[in-house]
Write a protein that holds these residues in place. Structure first.
Motif, PDB file in Angstrom:
ATOM      1  N   GLY A  96     -38.745 -37.808 -20.548  1.00  0.00           N
ATOM      2  CA  GLY A  96     -39.208 -36.586 -21.204  1.00  0.00           C
ATOM      3  C   GLY A  96     -39.703 -35.557 -20.212  1.00  0.00           C
ATOM      4  O   GLY A  96     -39.451 -34.357 -20.359  1.00  0.00           O
ATOM      5  N   GLY A  97     -40.394 -36.013 -19.168  1.00  0.00           N
ATOM      6  CA  GLY A  97     -40.875 -35.094 -18.135  1.00  0.00           C
ATOM      7  C   GLY A  97     -39.736 -34.436 -17.385  1.00  0.00           C
ATOM      8  O   GLY A  97     -39.791 -33.247 -17.061  1.00  0.00           O
ATOM      9  N   LEU A  98     -38.694 -35.202 -17.111  1.00  0.00           N
ATOM     10  CA  LEU A  98     -37.525 -34.638 -16.438  1.00  0.00           C
ATOM     11  C   LEU A  98     -36.822 -33.629 -17.341  1.00  0.00           C
ATOM     12  O   LEU A  98     -36.456 -32.540 -16.905  1.00  0.00           O
ATOM     13  N   VAL A  99     -36.679 -33.976 -18.601  1.00  0.00           N
ATOM     14  CA  VAL A  99     -36.085 -33.063 -19.579  1.00  0.00           C
ATOM     15  C   VAL A  99     -36.892 -31.764 -19.632  1.00  0.00           C
ATOM     16  O   VAL A  99     -36.347 -30.665 -19.593  1.00  0.00           O
ATOM     17  N   ASP A 100     -38.209 -31.892 -19.695  1.00  0.00           N
ATOM     18  CA  ASP A 100     -39.069 -30.698 -19.756  1.00  0.00           C
ATOM     19  C   ASP A 100     -38.954 -29.850 -18.488  1.00  0.00           C
ATOM     20  O   ASP A 100     -38.956 -28.629 -18.552  1.00  0.00           O
ATOM     21  N   ARG A 101     -38.875 -30.515 -17.341  1.00  0.00           N
ATOM     22  CA  ARG A 101     -38.783 -29.778 -16.077  1.00  0.00           C
ATOM     23  C   ARG A 101     -37.495 -28.972 -15.999  1.00  0.00           C
ATOM     24  O   ARG A 101     -37.456 -27.917 -15.365  1.00  0.00           O
ATOM     25  N   LEU A 102     -36.447 -29.456 -16.645  1.00  0.00           N
ATOM     26  CA  LEU A 102     -35.161 -28.765 -16.596  1.00  0.00           C
ATOM     27  C   LEU A 102     -34.994 -27.737 -17.720  1.00  0.00           C
ATOM     28  O   LEU A 102     -33.930 -27.157 -17.882  1.00  0.00           O
ATOM     29  N   ARG A 103     -36.060 -27.492 -18.459  1.00  0.00           N
ATOM     30  CA  ARG A 103     -36.022 -26.500 -19.546  1.00  0.00           C
ATOM     31  C   ARG A 103     -35.528 -25.155 -19.006  1.00  0.00           C
ATOM     32  O   ARG A 103     -35.864 -24.755 -17.917  1.00  0.00           O
ATOM     33  N   GLY A 104     -34.707 -24.505 -19.804  1.00  0.00           N
ATOM     34  CA  GLY A 104     -34.231 -23.187 -19.430  1.00  0.00           C
ATOM     35  C   GLY A 104     -32.933 -23.182 -18.654  1.00  0.00           C
ATOM     36  O   GLY A 104     -32.315 -22.141 -18.493  1.00  0.00           O
ATOM     37  N   ARG A 105     -32.513 -24.332 -18.142  1.00  0.00           N
ATOM     38  CA  ARG A 105     -31.206 -24.405 -17.486  1.00  0.00           C
ATOM     39  C   ARG A 105     -30.150 -24.551 -18.573  1.00  0.00           C
ATOM     40  O   ARG A 105     -30.460 -24.752 -19.736  1.00  0.00           O
ATOM     41  N   SER A 106     -28.924 -24.503 -18.216  1.00  0.00           N
ATOM     42  CA  SER A 106     -27.853 -24.569 -19.209  1.00  0.00           C
ATOM     43  C   SER A 106     -27.542 -26.001 -19.648  1.00  0.00           C
ATOM     44  O   SER A 106     -26.537 -26.249 -20.294  1.00  0.00           O
ATOM     45  N   ILE A 107     -28.404 -26.942 -19.333  1.00  0.00           N
ATOM     46  CA  ILE A 107     -28.213 -28.346 -19.695  1.00  0.00           C
ATOM     47  C   ILE A 107     -28.423 -28.509 -21.204  1.00  0.00           C
ATOM     48  O   ILE A 107     -29.439 -28.113 -21.744  1.00  0.00           O
ATOM     49  N   THR A 108     -27.445 -29.087 -21.874  1.00  0.00           N
ATOM     50  CA  THR A 108     -27.567 -29.361 -23.309  1.00  0.00           C
ATOM     51  C   THR A 108     -27.346 -30.830 -23.640  1.00  0.00           C
ATOM     52  O   THR A 108     -27.590 -31.245 -24.770  1.00  0.00           O
ATOM     53  N   MET A 109     -26.854 -31.603 -22.663  1.00  0.00           N
ATOM     54  CA  MET A 109     -26.541 -33.011 -22.894  1.00  0.00           C
ATOM     55  C   MET A 109     -27.132 -33.883 -21.785  1.00  0.00           C
ATOM     56  O   MET A 109     -27.295 -33.429 -20.653  1.00  0.00           O
ATOM     57  N   LEU A 110     -27.402 -35.129 -22.144  1.00  0.00           N
ATOM     58  CA  LEU A 110     -27.831 -36.137 -21.181  1.00  0.00           C
ATOM     59  C   LEU A 110     -26.898 -37.325 -21.351  1.00  0.00           C
ATOM     60  O   LEU A 110     -26.579 -37.711 -22.477  1.00  0.00           O
ATOM     61  N   GLU A 111     -26.454 -37.893 -20.243  1.00  0.00           N
ATOM     62  CA  GLU A 111     -25.628 -39.095 -20.265  1.00  0.00           C
ATOM     63  C   GLU A 111     -26.253 -40.164 -19.388  1.00  0.00           C
ATOM     64  O   GLU A 111     -26.948 -39.861 -18.415  1.00  0.00           O
ATOM     65  N   THR A 112     -25.971 -41.407 -19.743  1.00  0.00           N
ATOM     66  CA  THR A 112     -26.329 -42.553 -18.916  1.00  0.00           C
ATOM     67  C   THR A 112     -25.382 -43.677 -19.259  1.00  0.00           C
ATOM     68  O   THR A 112     -24.707 -43.634 -20.285  1.00  0.00           O
ATOM     69  N   THR A 113     -25.319 -44.686 -18.416  1.00  0.00           N
ATOM     70  CA  THR A 113     -24.564 -45.886 -18.758  1.00  0.00           C
ATOM     71  C   THR A 113     -25.527 -47.058 -18.834  1.00  0.00           C
ATOM     72  O   THR A 113     -26.503 -47.125 -18.075  1.00  0.00           O
ATOM     73  N   ILE A 114     -25.235 -47.958 -19.763  1.00  0.00           N
ATOM     74  CA  ILE A 114     -26.094 -49.122 -19.995  1.00  0.00           C
ATOM     75  C   ILE A 114     -25.195 -50.314 -20.301  1.00  0.00           C
ATOM     76  O   ILE A 114     -24.236 -50.187 -21.067  1.00  0.00           O
ATOM     77  N   THR A 115     -25.517 -51.470 -19.732  1.00  0.00           N
ATOM     78  CA  THR A 115     -24.790 -52.680 -20.092  1.00  0.00           C
ATOM     79  C   THR A 115     -25.199 -53.101 -21.509  1.00  0.00           C
ATOM     80  O   THR A 115     -26.296 -52.796 -21.964  1.00  0.00           O
ATOM     81  N   ARG A 116     -24.296 -53.776 -22.196  1.00  0.00           N
ATOM     82  CA  ARG A 116     -24.506 -54.126 -23.605  1.00  0.00           C
ATOM     83  C   ARG A 116     -25.748 -54.979 -23.844  1.00  0.00           C
ATOM     84  O   ARG A 116     -26.322 -54.941 -24.926  1.00  0.00           O
ATOM     85  N   ASP A 117     -26.163 -55.749 -22.844  1.00  0.00           N
ATOM     86  CA  ASP A 117     -27.293 -56.660 -23.030  1.00  0.00           C
ATOM     87  C   ASP A 117     -28.634 -56.084 -22.595  1.00  0.00           C
ATOM     88  O   ASP A 117     -29.651 -56.764 -22.645  1.00  0.00           O
ATOM     89  N   ASN A 118     -28.682 -54.820 -22.196  1.00  0.00           N
ATOM     90  CA  ASN A 118     -29.924 -54.221 -21.702  1.00  0.00           C
ATOM     91  C   ASN A 118     -30.673 -53.538 -22.856  1.00  0.00           C
ATOM     92  O   ASN A 118     -30.676 -52.312 -22.987  1.00  0.00           O
ATOM     93  N   ALA A 119     -31.311 -54.358 -23.677  1.00  0.00           N
ATOM     94  CA  ALA A 119     -32.006 -53.857 -24.869  1.00  0.00           C
ATOM     95  C   ALA A 119     -33.129 -52.879 -24.524  1.00  0.00           C
ATOM     96  O   ALA A 119     -33.366 -51.920 -25.258  1.00  0.00           O
ATOM     97  N   GLY A 120     -33.825 -53.105 -23.408  1.00  0.00           N
ATOM     98  CA  GLY A 120     -34.916 -52.214 -23.021  1.00  0.00           C
ATOM     99  C   GLY A 120     -34.445 -50.795 -22.753  1.00  0.00           C
ATOM    100  O   GLY A 120     -35.055 -49.826 -23.216  1.00  0.00           O
ATOM    101  N   SER A 121     -33.350 -50.660 -22.018  1.00  0.00           N
ATOM    102  CA  SER A 121     -32.820 -49.323 -21.734  1.00  0.00           C
ATOM    103  C   SER A 121     -32.273 -48.660 -22.990  1.00  0.00           C
ATOM    104  O   SER A 121     -32.466 -47.454 -23.196  1.00  0.00           O
TER     105      SER A 121
END
Length: 168
Positions: A96-121
């Motif tokens: 959330g802090g990173l998202v807030d810091r990037l406020r005002g830029r043209s960023i509208t999407m966030l992506e990440t990759t996660i393995t199927r068994d990584n319930a925490g992520s």
């Protein structure tokens, strides 16, 4: 007790590189990159990365970058919190802090990759999407046979578009 609200969030410095390498190595979930790569990350991607600090000690990090072929997308590479600080909301707070810091830029999407068994992520990124009123989608990206070393398949999680200008 340390909580997300008592944690200082800031852009990483080169001097954080060794510590985030240690945290990544002890995470039990992340692929550990070379120590050199974490130093370079702190130098070259500090604007799209964040660290969490408690009493002057780095206890967590998020590394990310803007995708060159999709400049409206922040790709989150790694997220880790030192074991003794997990379960306190620090991971979601860093995102959330990173998202807030990037406020005002043209960023509208966030992506990440996660393995199927990584319930925490999966739970952490789902919480971010809920807190921002954004959609979250999942699709296949890399199958295990794509990796030369037996790595588990990685699914692509896409969060957004975010409902307001920028990421927040």
């Amino acid at each position: 007790m340390t909580t997300a609200s008592t944690t200082r969030l800031r852009a990483p410095e080169i001097s954080d590189g060794a510590r985030i390498w240690e945290i990544a190595g002890r995470s039990g979930e992340l692929d550990l990159n070379s120590s050199y790569s974490y130093l370079m990350w702190c130098r070259d991607h500090r604007e799209t990365s964040i660290v969490a600090e408690v009493d002057g000690r780095t206890v967590g990090f998020v590394t990310g970058y803007i995708r060159p072929t999709a400049p409206q997308t922040l790709f989150v590479w790694q997220v880790a919190v030192d074991a003794e600080y997990r379960g306190r909301g620090i991971g979601v707070a860093m995102l959330g802090g990173l998202v807030d810091r990037l406020r005002g830029r043209s960023i509208t999407m966030l992506e990440t990759t996660i393995t199927r068994d990584n319930a925490g992520s999966i739970a952490m990124f789902s919480a971010l999407a809920r807190s921002r009123g954004a959609d979250i989608g999942r699709s296949s990206l890399f199958e295990s046979e794509d990796f030369p070393d037996g790595h588990a398949a990685e699914e692509l999680y896409t969060i957004g578009p975010f409902p307001r200008i920028g990421l927040s």
